[in-house]
Design a protein around this motif. Structure first.
Motif, short mmCIF file in Angstrom:
data_model
loop_
_atom_site.label_atom_id
_atom_site.label_comp_id
_atom_site.label_asym_id
_atom_site.label_seq_id
_atom_site.Cartn_x
_atom_site.Cartn_y
_atom_site.Cartn_z
N UNK A 1 40.31 49.96 89.23
CA UNK A 1 40.39 51.01 88.22
C UNK A 1 41.28 50.54 87.08
N UNK B 1 42.77 50.72 83.42
CA UNK B 1 42.95 51.71 82.37
C UNK B 1 43.49 51.03 81.12
N UNK C 1 46.21 53.04 92.01
CA UNK C 1 46.81 53.69 90.86
C UNK C 1 47.83 52.79 90.15
N UNK D 1 45.66 53.81 73.96
CA UNK D 1 45.23 54.10 75.34
C UNK D 1 44.08 55.09 75.48
N UNK E 1 40.33 55.17 77.96
CA UNK E 1 39.73 56.21 78.79
C UNK E 1 38.23 56.29 78.56
N UNK F 1 35.38 57.29 81.29
CA UNK F 1 34.66 58.55 81.24
C UNK F 1 33.15 58.33 81.18
N UNK G 1 34.48 66.99 80.46
CA UNK G 1 34.93 66.04 81.47
C UNK G 1 35.33 66.77 82.75
N UNK H 1 48.17 62.00 84.02
CA UNK H 1 48.14 61.74 82.58
C UNK H 1 48.62 62.92 81.78
N UNK I 1 42.78 61.28 88.29
CA UNK I 1 43.21 60.64 87.04
C UNK I 1 42.39 61.18 85.86
N UNK J 1 43.42 63.53 82.72
CA UNK J 1 43.14 63.08 81.36
C UNK J 1 42.42 64.19 80.58
N UNK K 1 44.83 66.52 79.24
CA UNK K 1 45.54 66.10 78.01
C UNK K 1 44.74 66.49 76.78
N UNK L 1 54.30 59.55 77.67
CA UNK L 1 53.54 59.32 78.90
C UNK L 1 53.55 57.83 79.27
#
Lengths: 343, 291
Positions: free
Chosen positions: A59, A61, A113, A237, A241, A245, A287, B38, B100, B104, B107, B227
């Motif tokens: 995972x 990120x 994580x 960042x 994502x 997503x 989401x 997050x 996660x 997110x 956020x 964060x």
């Protein structure tokens, strides 16, 4: 993974899809074609990303770093060395791949994580450098890209993007169906067993991370050429994502799932941004609903793929099998035993 | 020159204290629930805006400050409890990826939610009247408010350590980190424990946000840097370790403050250099148990 339709049908479907994409410029108008270029770039980004998430079970990120690295390679090569955009596009995957190799070297030591947080931290480091180094990158003003004349024609731009993205997908396809891809899948399914068989897990993960980063860089290079600009926000960042997503939305256990997710998100983004003042809110809700009700993603649900693979990387329980290695197992793979399995 | 460094050091400590308060909440959440939350930075931002609203409503008085320090963290804690109870809990059994992504999504929703309520403009709160003065440290002024931040940070650090090591609740938490199933088998309601830990973590983010509101500006986007820095604290300090989080937050605060003196634009990069150094030497973090 991506067994899906069998043999000839899969081939026919692929070529039919390609034919539709090739004919698109004659069917839709220019503004929609522009949107399609964005979709294609996102498709490459998401599918490259799924090489680590869906295929290897890592995972990440921090893929924005590689996306941005590709974009900035094109921009900076032109800005400082006066090299044309096509040269930048060829170099970009190598630069992004190298960056991925370096970041991966530090990050594949941990998993789950922790890996996610670390890749995030490293990508923010790259972001901080790019955003702060005004004399070299232009800082938050961004770095302009001046594409060659023929790319000012939307149709040419579309075909170039289609060609590059198709090539990228072919590469990903070859990787997935190669013995290397099988090894990655084995690591994803069961790291312990994979290491007993003699796979150097970290090395394979690093290789997957590097290749994925390189292809992501290619997508970034396309993006910079298309928008004629490389911006620090490409490395920020929330950009990391995006492929997560998209992959989730389409289905990470299917080959083309990330592509479907990329298309959904890019098109949704386009319309949401033009019809509301609060696009993030709508995205957040979408989401949320996806996570709650469609965990296998759109394509994953359609094809009926369930979570066969991709065991929890950060399982709540530590693996107990370490001592159970059969003494006679071929190549006990001494070094790879300490695969760090949980934070 | 030396005095300059000392002052800079002290302001680094106070900056680090706010970071500690926020990150200690994340350390709890990550250490116990394994959720890389997050939304933690968004909780912080939410508290800062709430503190702004409370302080302004009470005319920027001392009472307004105290009230904001009480109300804002509670609002955020309530939000955290609801979020955990109605959403996160539903996907607790799934891969951590989904938690996660859900945080997110939070956020995004919080960011635009704040924009709906307060708009996108910059706000400022200002020091409470009784702390608006400055102390004299070797002939240099040092804001009195920073001193309050440092003291409160220490109080919270001590309180959290006491809670984890000496109270039943804290011991149950520590046990749940190691083996949630066993804790459940002993008759403890683990899901409720998780909800409480999440609420406590959110409360800490809220305290940090309310404390930070009078320093600098209250605006959309303040969640972004906090964060990342909080994640850095969790990694450097070691998952679940409060003393580790304190050490890491102070290191980051000080490194950043001194970094600003040396190379203002690359000050953020110093954090990551510290991060990489720790990772290479101690992958489990300064005071972490194991990776």
């Amino acid at each position: 993974m991506m067994a899906g339709a069998t043999g000839p049908w899969r081939l026919i479907a692929t070529f039919a899809g390609l034919a539709v994409l090739a004919l698109l410029p004659w069917v839709i108008d220019e503004s929609n074609l522009f949107l399609m270029v964005d979709v294609l770039i996102a498709v490459l980004f998401a599918m490259s990303y799924n090489l680590v998430l869906g295929q290897t079970g890592l995972l990440s990120f921090g893929h924005a770093a590689f996306f941005g690295a590709g974009a900035y390679t094109v921009a900076l090569l032109q800005m400082h060395l006066d090299l044309p955009v096509p040269v930048g596009m060829v170099v970009a995957p190598f630069v992004a791949g190298l960056l991925a190799l370096v970041i991966g070297f530090f990050t594949v030591r941990v998993s789950g994580m922790y890996f996610a947080m670390l890749t995030l931290a490293f990508s923010q480091l790259v972001f901080a450098i790019v955003a702060g180094w005004y004399s070299f990158t232009g800082g938050d003003n961004g770095a302009p890209v001046m594409p060659p004349d023929f790319l000012f024609n939307t149709i040419n731009l579309y075909y170039l993007t289609l060609a590059v993205v198709t090539a990228g997908i072919v590469v990903i396809r070859l990787i997935v169906s190669s013995p290397f891809g099988a090894a990655l899948a084995a690591i994803r399914e069961n790291p312990q067993r994979a290491s007993f068989v003699g796979l150097n897990i970290r090395l394979y993960q690093l290789a997957a991370f590097t290749v994925s980063g390189a292809l992501t860089g290619l997508a970034g290079a396309l993006r910079a050429s298309f928008h004629q600009m490389a911006f620090p926000s490409l490395l920020f960042w929330p950009q990391s994502a995006e492929p997560v997503l998209m992959t989730l939305a389409g289905g990470m256990h299917t080959f083309f799932g990330p592509a479907v997710g990329a298309a959904i998100f890019t098109v949704l983004n386009f319309f949401v941004a033009s019809y509301t003042d609060y696009p993030l809110f709508i995205f957040g809700v979408v989401v949320l609903l996806l996570v709650l009700f469609l965990p296998e993603g759109v394509l994953g649900t359609i094809l009926g793929k369930h979570r066969r693979g991709w065991r929890r990387q950060a399982a709540t329980k530590p693996p107990e099998v370490v001592a159970a290695a059969p003494a006679s197992s071929p190549e006990p793979a001494a070094g790879s035993m300490q695969t760090v399995q949980r934070p | 020159m030396l005095t300059d460094i000392l002052i800079q050091l002290l302001s680094g400590v106070s900056r680090g204290m706010i970071l500690f308060v926020v990150a200690s909440g994340l350390t709890l959440i990550f250490g116990v629930l394994r959720i890389a939350n997050f939304a933690h930075g968004s909780f912080y931002m939410m508290a800062a805006f709430t503190a702004y609203a409370v302080t302004t409503a009470l005319g920027g008085s001392d009472l307004g400050f105290v009230a904001s320090l009480v109300v804002a963290p509670l609002v955020v804690a309530a939000f955290g409890l609801v979020f955990e109870f109605f959403l996160l809990r539903r996907i607790a059994k799934r891969e951590h990826l989904y938690q996660l992504i859900m945080t997110f999504a939070a956020t995004l929703i919080i960011s635009d939610g704040i924009k709906m309520i307060w708009g996108g403009a910059y706000r400022s709160v200002g020091y409470p009247p009784m702390l608006s003065g400055s102390l004299d440290i070797l002939g240099r002024p040092f804001p009195a408010y920073y001193l309050l931040v440092i003291i409160l940070g220490l109080v919270i650090a001590a309180g959290l350590s006491w809670m984890i090591e000496r109270t039943r609740f804290g011991r149950t938490i520590s046990a749940a980190v190691v083996d949630p199933e066993m804790v459940g088998a002993l008759g403890i309601n683990v899901p409720r424990l998780y909800t409480l830990v999440f609420g406590l973590g959110a409360w800490l983010a809220g305290v940090g946000g309310a404390l930070a509101a009078p320093i600098g500006s209250v605006s959309l986007g303040i969640d972004n840097s906090i964060i990342i820095e909080s994640f850095a604290v969790v990694i450097i300090g070691g998952s679940g370790s409060i003393p580790g989080a304190l050490a890491a937050a102070l290191i980051i605060g000080i490194v950043q403050s001194l970094g600003i003196m040396v190379a203002p634009r690359l000050a953020i990069a110093f954090i990551f250099i510290a991060l990489c150094a720790v990772l290479l030497l101690r992958p489990q973090g300064l005071l972490g148990r194991r990776v």
